[in-house]
Scaffold this active site. Structure first.
Site, mmCIF file in Angstrom:
data_model
loop_
_atom_site.group_PDB
_atom_site.id
_atom_site.type_symbol
_atom_site.label_atom_id
_atom_site.label_comp_id
_atom_site.label_asym_id
_atom_site.label_seq_id
_atom_site.Cartn_x
_atom_site.Cartn_y
_atom_site.Cartn_z
ATOM 1 N N GLY A 1 0.800 -1.226 0.000
ATOM 2 C CA GLY A 1 0.000 0.000 0.000
ATOM 3 C C GLY A 1 0.826 1.267 0.000
ATOM 4 N N LEU A 2 2.141 1.140 -0.246
ATOM 5 C CA LEU A 2 3.001 2.329 -0.285
ATOM 6 C C LEU A 2 3.429 2.669 -1.717
ATOM 7 C CD1 LEU A 2 5.234 1.810 2.894
ATOM 8 C CD2 LEU A 2 3.059 3.016 2.672
ATOM 9 N N SER B 1 4.661 -0.464 -6.731
ATOM 10 C CA SER B 1 4.468 -0.803 -8.154
ATOM 11 C C SER B 1 4.476 0.463 -9.003
ATOM 12 C CB SER B 1 3.136 -1.514 -8.393
ATOM 13 O OG SER B 1 2.888 -2.433 -7.406
ATOM 14 N N ALA C 1 5.935 3.310 -8.220
ATOM 15 C CA ALA C 1 7.293 3.879 -8.218
ATOM 16 C C ALA C 1 8.192 3.122 -9.195
ATOM 17 C CB ALA C 1 7.866 3.845 -6.805
ATOM 18 N N ASP D 1 -1.392 7.040 -7.794
ATOM 19 C CA ASP D 1 -0.049 6.570 -7.425
ATOM 20 C C ASP D 1 1.008 7.029 -8.420
ATOM 21 O OD1 ASP D 1 -1.570 5.222 -5.597
ATOM 22 O OD2 ASP D 1 -0.501 3.318 -5.820
HETATM 23 O O1 PMV Z 1 -2.219 -0.558 -2.653
HETATM 24 P P1 PMV Z 1 -1.749 0.447 -3.644
HETATM 25 O O2 PMV Z 1 -0.571 1.238 -3.179
HETATM 26 O O3 PMV Z 1 -1.517 -0.156 -5.011
HETATM 27 O O4 PMV Z 1 -2.946 1.532 -3.844
HETATM 28 C C1 PMV Z 1 -4.155 1.186 -4.496
HETATM 29 C C2 PMV Z 1 -5.151 2.322 -4.460
HETATM 30 C C3 PMV Z 1 -6.520 2.009 -5.077
HETATM 31 O O5 PMV Z 1 -7.338 3.179 -4.914
HETATM 32 C C4 PMV Z 1 -7.204 0.854 -4.366
HETATM 33 C C5 PMV Z 1 -6.414 1.683 -6.568
HETATM 34 C C6 PMV Z 1 -6.081 2.877 -7.465
HETATM 35 O O6 PMV Z 1 -5.734 2.612 -8.630
HETATM 36 O O7 PMV Z 1 -6.192 4.055 -7.057
#
Ligand code: PMV
Length: 290
Positions: free
Chosen positions: A75-76, A79, A81, A123
């Site tokens: 969740g940081l 991928s 980056a 992201d």
């Molecule tokens: O878990 P991460 O860092 O890949 O974040 C995903 C964020 C989502 O809102 C769930 C998907 C997106 O594409 O924004």
């Protein structure tokens, strides 16, 4: 040979809802991923679908070497980056001539392809430009980060799969739109409220906690995340919630300077890995190739 690095991110508010056009707020953070791309005839690449897709999309062949300070699948934004740094390194090594906005758009394209067609630009945009951003559909707004914005991350050490969590929410929306749509709408409303209360840390903490409750209602929580979130709140954080896709990965807690150490210790005690971090204002950058 060209070497570029890009920062990770914390998803502050609005994850998942942002995939459906609601606003999302994210902040680039200090740990980085560094990628070296080389024009060679012996192609060597890490086994990453994101890196493979960067090369497919640009129809280029080359070798890649990755060094990461970011835990993956947590969740940081590791991928994103990796994708951003790889595309900038390819653009440089093969003199493709894309500008920064164009490479950021390509990075979003790569994320969409690898996440089964569903990915927001959050992201990849924040990793490219750094700082704090609000994303809503095609709108991308740079936000002024508040003073005293002290955060602690807690890694549950449970790895998650973003595409799976995104699909889970998509299935819920399809099967039970009357229940799921209002949850997504409420997350969007919370994110807008947060944008207008960035300097009010007490209110921001309350909004984080409400956002977390709605993420649990969407089905992307995890008992280990709940444990860390409650530990951080009980240790005096203004608020705490997960970051990113959920189902594992990291939480973030908003702290005052006085409570920061207590929150770090609480996360540690409840078997999380605390990470003290701050904002990265730079985004993607070229590095010296070794
Ligand atoms: O878990 P991460 O860092 O890949 O974040 C995903 C964020 C989502 O809102 C769930 C998907 C997106 O594409 O924004």
């Amino acid at each position: 040979m060209a070497t570029w690095s890009a920062p990770g991110k914390v998803f502050l508010f609005g994850e998942h809802a942002v995939v459906y056009g609601k606003p999302g707020i994210a902040m680039a953070i200090k740990p980085r991923v560094q990628v070296t791309v080389r024009h060679t005839h012996h192609y060597q690449r890490p086994n990453s679908p994101y890196i493979a897709e960067c090369f497919n999309l640009l129809d280029i062949k080359g070798s890649v070497y990755v060094r990461s300070q970011l835990p993956s699948a947590s969740g940081l934004g590791s991928s994103a980056a990796v994708t951003v740094a790889t595309l900038f390194a390819i653009n440089d090594e093969f003199s493709l001539g894309y500008n920064k906005d164009e490479v950021a758009d390509l990075a979003h394209e790569v994320e969409k392809i690898t996440q089964g067609g569903r990915a927001s630009a959050t992201d990849t945009y924040v990793s490219t430009f750094g700082g704090m951003v609000l994303i809503r559909g095609d709108e991308k707004r740079r936000l002024i980060p508040p003073q005293n914005f002290s955060i602690v991350l807690g890694n549950s050490m449970i790895s998650h799969n973003t595409a799976e969590q995104v699909k889970k929410v998509a299935d819920f929306l399809e099967k039970s739109p009357k229940i799921a749509n209002p949850i997504v709408d409420a997350i969007g409303a919370i994110t807008m409220e947060a944008m207008h209360n960035m300097d009010n840390l007490h209110e921001l903490g309350n909004l984080m906690n409400r956002n977390q409750a709605l993420l649990d209602a969407l089905g992307v929580g995890h008992p280990c995340l709940s444990k860390l979130i409650l530990a951080a709140r009980n240790a005096g954080a203004y608020g705490a919630k997960l970051s990113g896709a959920g189902g594992g990965g990291c939480i973030w807690a908003l702290c005052s300077r006085g409570t920061r150490n207590r929150v770090v210790n609480a996360i540690d005690k409840y078997e999380g890995k605390p990470i003290a971090t701050g904002i990265d204002t730079e985004g993607v950058r070229k590095e010296e190739s070794l």
